[in-house]
Design a protein around this motif. Structure first.
Motif, PDB file in Angstrom:
ATOM      1  N   THR A 151      44.822-100.134 -21.662  1.00  0.00           N
ATOM      2  CA  THR A 151      43.784-100.200 -20.638  1.00  0.00           C
ATOM      3  C   THR A 151      43.226 -98.813 -20.366  1.00  0.00           C
ATOM      4  OG1 THR A 151      44.942-102.053 -19.610  1.00  0.00           O
ATOM      5  CG2 THR A 151      43.301-100.928 -18.258  1.00  0.00           C
ATOM      6  N   SER A 152      41.923 -98.743 -20.075  1.00  0.00           N
ATOM      7  CA  SER A 152      41.294 -97.477 -19.717  1.00  0.00           C
ATOM      8  C   SER A 152      40.835 -97.520 -18.268  1.00  0.00           C
ATOM      9  CB  SER A 152      40.089 -97.190 -20.622  1.00  0.00           C
ATOM     10  OG  SER A 152      40.510 -96.862 -21.922  1.00  0.00           O
ATOM     11  N   LEU A 153      41.047 -96.418 -17.567  1.00  0.00           N
ATOM     12  CA  LEU A 153      40.633 -96.294 -16.172  1.00  0.00           C
ATOM     13  C   LEU A 153      39.672 -95.117 -16.040  1.00  0.00           C
ATOM     14  CD1 LEU A 153      44.141 -96.619 -14.449  1.00  0.00           C
ATOM     15  CD2 LEU A 153      42.377 -98.388 -14.552  1.00  0.00           C
ATOM     16  N   LEU A 154      38.691 -95.257 -15.132  1.00  0.00           N
ATOM     17  CA  LEU A 154      37.793 -94.167 -14.800  1.00  0.00           C
ATOM     18  C   LEU A 154      38.256 -93.558 -13.489  1.00  0.00           C
ATOM     19  CD1 LEU A 154      34.341 -95.762 -15.697  1.00  0.00           C
ATOM     20  CD2 LEU A 154      35.540 -93.959 -16.946  1.00  0.00           C
ATOM     21  N   VAL A 155      38.494 -92.241 -13.490  1.00  0.00           N
ATOM     22  CA  VAL A 155      39.086 -91.564 -12.340  1.00  0.00           C
ATOM     23  C   VAL A 155      38.211 -90.381 -11.929  1.00  0.00           C
ATOM     24  CG1 VAL A 155      41.154 -90.452 -11.423  1.00  0.00           C
ATOM     25  CG2 VAL A 155      41.372 -92.229 -13.169  1.00  0.00           C
ATOM     26  N   ALA A 156      37.941 -90.262 -10.645  1.00  0.00           N
ATOM     27  CA  ALA A 156      37.078 -89.188 -10.138  1.00  0.00           C
ATOM     28  C   ALA A 156      37.871 -87.916  -9.879  1.00  0.00           C
ATOM     29  CB  ALA A 156      36.367 -89.642  -8.866  1.00  0.00           C
ATOM     30  N   GLU A 157      38.552 -87.420 -10.915  1.00  0.00           N
ATOM     31  CA  GLU A 157      39.278 -86.156 -10.812  1.00  0.00           C
ATOM     32  C   GLU A 157      39.031 -85.360 -12.082  1.00  0.00           C
ATOM     33  OE1 GLU A 157      43.354 -86.188  -9.673  1.00  0.00           O
ATOM     34  OE2 GLU A 157      43.033 -87.430  -7.915  1.00  0.00           O
ATOM     35  N   PRO A 158      38.709 -84.068 -11.966  1.00  0.00           N
ATOM     36  CA  PRO A 158      38.399 -83.242 -13.143  1.00  0.00           C
ATOM     37  C   PRO A 158      39.660 -82.777 -13.860  1.00  0.00           C
ATOM     38  CG  PRO A 158      38.217 -81.926 -11.154  1.00  0.00           C
ATOM     39  CD  PRO A 158      38.562 -83.325 -10.713  1.00  0.00           C
ATOM     40  N   VAL A 159      40.117 -83.564 -14.808  1.00  0.00           N
ATOM     41  CA  VAL A 159      41.313 -83.221 -15.578  1.00  0.00           C
ATOM     42  C   VAL A 159      40.925 -83.119 -17.051  1.00  0.00           C
ATOM     43  CG1 VAL A 159      43.647 -83.943 -16.197  1.00  0.00           C
ATOM     44  CG2 VAL A 159      42.783 -84.399 -13.902  1.00  0.00           C
ATOM     45  N   ALA A 160      41.417 -82.110 -17.726  1.00  0.00           N
ATOM     46  CA  ALA A 160      41.018 -81.830 -19.104  1.00  0.00           C
ATOM     47  C   ALA A 160      41.451 -82.943 -20.055  1.00  0.00           C
ATOM     48  CB  ALA A 160      41.616 -80.497 -19.554  1.00  0.00           C
ATOM     49  N   VAL A 161      40.626 -83.148 -21.077  1.00  0.00           N
ATOM     50  CA  VAL A 161      40.945 -84.130 -22.120  1.00  0.00           C
ATOM     51  C   VAL A 161      42.255 -83.737 -22.812  1.00  0.00           C
ATOM     52  CG1 VAL A 161      40.192 -85.091 -24.331  1.00  0.00           C
ATOM     53  CG2 VAL A 161      38.524 -84.709 -22.503  1.00  0.00           C
ATOM     54  N   GLY A 162      43.087 -84.741 -23.042  1.00  0.00           N
ATOM     55  CA  GLY A 162      44.374 -84.523 -23.687  1.00  0.00           C
ATOM     56  C   GLY A 162      45.526 -84.330 -22.728  1.00  0.00           C
ATOM     57  N   THR A 163      45.227 -84.223 -21.435  1.00  0.00           N
ATOM     58  CA  THR A 163      46.274 -83.984 -20.439  1.00  0.00           C
ATOM     59  C   THR A 163      47.101 -85.247 -20.218  1.00  0.00           C
ATOM     60  OG1 THR A 163      44.852 -82.388 -19.309  1.00  0.00           O
ATOM     61  CG2 THR A 163      46.752 -83.222 -18.083  1.00  0.00           C
ATOM     62  N   GLU A 197      44.631-116.065 -13.404  1.00  0.00           N
ATOM     63  CA  GLU A 197      43.860-114.917 -13.861  1.00  0.00           C
ATOM     64  C   GLU A 197      43.064-114.358 -12.685  1.00  0.00           C
ATOM     65  OE1 GLU A 197      40.554-113.541 -17.206  1.00  0.00           O
ATOM     66  OE2 GLU A 197      40.917-115.677 -16.832  1.00  0.00           O
ATOM     67  N   VAL A 198      43.090-113.052 -12.524  1.00  0.00           N
ATOM     68  CA  VAL A 198      42.346-112.391 -11.458  1.00  0.00           C
ATOM     69  C   VAL A 198      41.701-111.128 -12.008  1.00  0.00           C
ATOM     70  CG1 VAL A 198      43.778-113.236  -9.540  1.00  0.00           C
ATOM     71  CG2 VAL A 198      44.389-111.101 -10.711  1.00  0.00           C
ATOM     72  N   ALA A 199      40.743-110.612 -11.245  1.00  0.00           N
ATOM     73  CA  ALA A 199      40.181-109.294 -11.523  1.00  0.00           C
ATOM     74  C   ALA A 199      40.677-108.355 -10.435  1.00  0.00           C
ATOM     75  CB  ALA A 199      38.662-109.348 -11.539  1.00  0.00           C
ATOM     76  N   ALA A 200      41.250-107.253 -10.856  1.00  0.00           N
ATOM     77  CA  ALA A 200      41.703-106.230  -9.914  1.00  0.00           C
ATOM     78  C   ALA A 200      40.661-105.119  -9.905  1.00  0.00           C
ATOM     79  CB  ALA A 200      43.068-105.690 -10.325  1.00  0.00           C
ATOM     80  N   LEU A 201      40.074-104.866  -8.735  1.00  0.00           N
ATOM     81  CA  LEU A 201      39.001-103.887  -8.602  1.00  0.00           C
ATOM     82  C   LEU A 201      39.540-102.637  -7.929  1.00  0.00           C
ATOM     83  CD1 LEU A 201      36.295-106.354  -7.216  1.00  0.00           C
ATOM     84  CD2 LEU A 201      36.949-105.940  -9.601  1.00  0.00           C
ATOM     85  N   VAL A 202      39.326-101.483  -8.562  1.00  0.00           N
ATOM     86  CA  VAL A 202      39.809-100.211  -8.026  1.00  0.00           C
ATOM     87  C   VAL A 202      38.694 -99.179  -8.178  1.00  0.00           C
ATOM     88  CG1 VAL A 202      41.647 -98.495  -8.011  1.00  0.00           C
ATOM     89  CG2 VAL A 202      42.111-100.802  -8.884  1.00  0.00           C
ATOM     90  N   LYS A 203      38.263 -98.585  -7.073  1.00  0.00           N
ATOM     91  CA  LYS A 203      37.244 -97.547  -7.154  1.00  0.00           C
ATOM     92  C   LYS A 203      37.840 -96.268  -7.731  1.00  0.00           C
ATOM     93  CE  LYS A 203      34.263 -99.323  -3.515  1.00  0.00           C
ATOM     94  NZ  LYS A 203      33.512 -99.022  -2.270  1.00  0.00           N
ATOM     95  N   SER A 204      37.047 -95.546  -8.493  1.00  0.00           N
ATOM     96  CA  SER A 204      37.562 -94.358  -9.182  1.00  0.00           C
ATOM     97  C   SER A 204      38.091 -93.279  -8.230  1.00  0.00           C
ATOM     98  CB  SER A 204      36.490 -93.774 -10.109  1.00  0.00           C
ATOM     99  OG  SER A 204      35.307 -93.468  -9.396  1.00  0.00           O
ATOM    100  N   PRO A 205      37.490 -93.047  -7.028  1.00  0.00           N
ATOM    101  CA  PRO A 205      38.061 -92.023  -6.134  1.00  0.00           C
ATOM    102  C   PRO A 205      39.405 -92.418  -5.536  1.00  0.00           C
ATOM    103  CG  PRO A 205      35.741 -92.445  -5.602  1.00  0.00           C
ATOM    104  CD  PRO A 205      36.199 -93.536  -6.511  1.00  0.00           C
ATOM    105  N   ALA A 206      39.762 -93.721  -5.615  1.00  0.00           N
ATOM    106  CA  ALA A 206      41.021 -94.190  -5.035  1.00  0.00           C
ATOM    107  C   ALA A 206      42.215 -93.928  -5.953  1.00  0.00           C
ATOM    108  CB  ALA A 206      40.938 -95.674  -4.716  1.00  0.00           C
TER     109      ALA A 206
END
Length: 360
Positions: free
Chosen positions: A262-274, A344-353
């Protein structure tokens, strides 16, 4: 520079156990520093060292311009010299003394004036209870008597060691905000020990998180509970989902984090590969059942319900979305959506959370 209480010391015990303290607290105005952590992590030891009831082996304790303890200079001030107020976990009220007698005990004989005691009874909401004995009082009233006895000498620092631990959950909930209001009226700095997250959130201006004898993080309630510094703190402050991941890309200023498949979008500036730990609070997860509607949440994770666990007025829902994700819903929402294991459900998570902790 603002005057402050500065504690940086080590207290050792037989067998090699060491408790390390390192924090500061402003002392010119009212503020509450909460020492928060699990039982046995060293919170009470730190408090007793601040009080002068224990003597550390290393380091120092300063209060404004005063040195209360300095191992190198062999300085150690007694509790009386420090001018502190101290309320122990068991409150330590004298069962053979009335409310009036317990409060008066906090004053030297030369200062036991009825006017001063009456003023404290009024400030602590104890008027009319002067002739009662501790066993005739509620838990909350006993707590106020212990506070009045500690405060009547007008200490420069108040130390409270889990004063609500003996109360039931309902009473603790009722007294949290009352205690904050009461302490505000006295305008002195407070150091408060607790292992209860609700108490820490309700009372603290600053939280010092301790675990395994060491300070793990210091900050405001928001900083500590929403941006924990490490996995230990994340679990202590109640981050229900803490799982390993890896930053694979940056997309529109967001980090793309792979967690399993699974891929998540996160509102934090972290370098690729971390390599990171992904932290998600259950209260920040919204569940939907089909048909799935539109949403502004950047993370819409399809999954299957694994279990539902009642938790008071709420239900904890464990969802398998490629990784185990915890969510919280109300009992009413659970009934209205007819949630059941296997759905089956959809779990919604905002990126800043979503909070990322870099793995060392």
């Amino acid at each position: 520079m603002t005057a402050e209480l500065a504690a940086c010391f080590v207290k050792r015990f037989p067998g090699g156990t060491a408790i390390e303290a390192d924090f500061r607290q402003a002392i010119k105005a009212f503020s509450v520093t909460v020492l928060f952590g699990p039982s046995g992590c060293g919170k009470t030891t730190v408090l007793r060292c601040l009080a002068g009831l224990e003597k550390p082996e290393l380091g120092s304790i300063r209060f404004g311009d005063e040195i209360w303890f300095d191992a190198d200079r062999r300085i150690f001030r007694t509790p009386q010299e420090r001018g502190i107020g101290y309320v122990a976990q068991d409150l330590a009220l004298f069962p053979h003394m009335t409310v009036f007698g317990n409060i008066a005990y906090g004053l030297p004989w030369s200062q036991r004036k009825r006017e001063r005691i009456a003023e404290m009874l009024d400030l602590c909401g104890l008027l009319g209870l002067e002739q009662r004995y501790p066993q005739q009082l509620s838990g909350g009233q006993q707590q106020r008597v212990a506070l009045a006895r500690a405060l009547i000498r007008r200490p420069r620092l108040l130390l409270l060691d889990e004063p609500m631990s003996a109360l039931d959950a309902v009473s603790r909930e009722q007294l949290r905000h009352e205690l904050r209001r009461l302490l505000t009226g006295f305008g002195i700095p407070v150091v408060f020990v607790t292992h209860d997250r609700g108490e820490a959130i309700a009372l603290a201006d600053q939280i010092v998180v301790m675990d395994r004898g060491q300070v793990q993080q210091t900050g405001t309630v928001f900083e500590v509970f929403n941006r924990p510094a490490n996995v230990s703190v994340a679990r202590l402050v109640g981050m229900e989902t803490v799982i390993s991941g890896r930053v694979t890309a940056l997309q529109d200023g967001l980090a793309v984090v792979a967690v399993g498949n699974t891929s998540l979008l996160v509102a934090e500036p972290v370098a690729v590969g971390t390599e990171v730990y992904v932290c998600i609070r259950a209260a920040d997860v919204v569940l939907q059942k089909a048909p799935f509607g539109s949403t502004s949440a950047r993370n819409q994770l399809r999954g299957l319900i694994q279990s539902l666990t009642p938790d008071g007025p709420l239900v904890r829902v464990l969802v398998d979305c490629g990784f185990p994700l915890s969510a919280l819903v109300t009992q009413l929402a659970c009934r209205e959506m007819a949630l059941a294991p296997g759905d089956e459900v959809a779990a919604l998570v905002k990126s800043p959370a979503i909070h990322l902790i870099v793995r060392n």
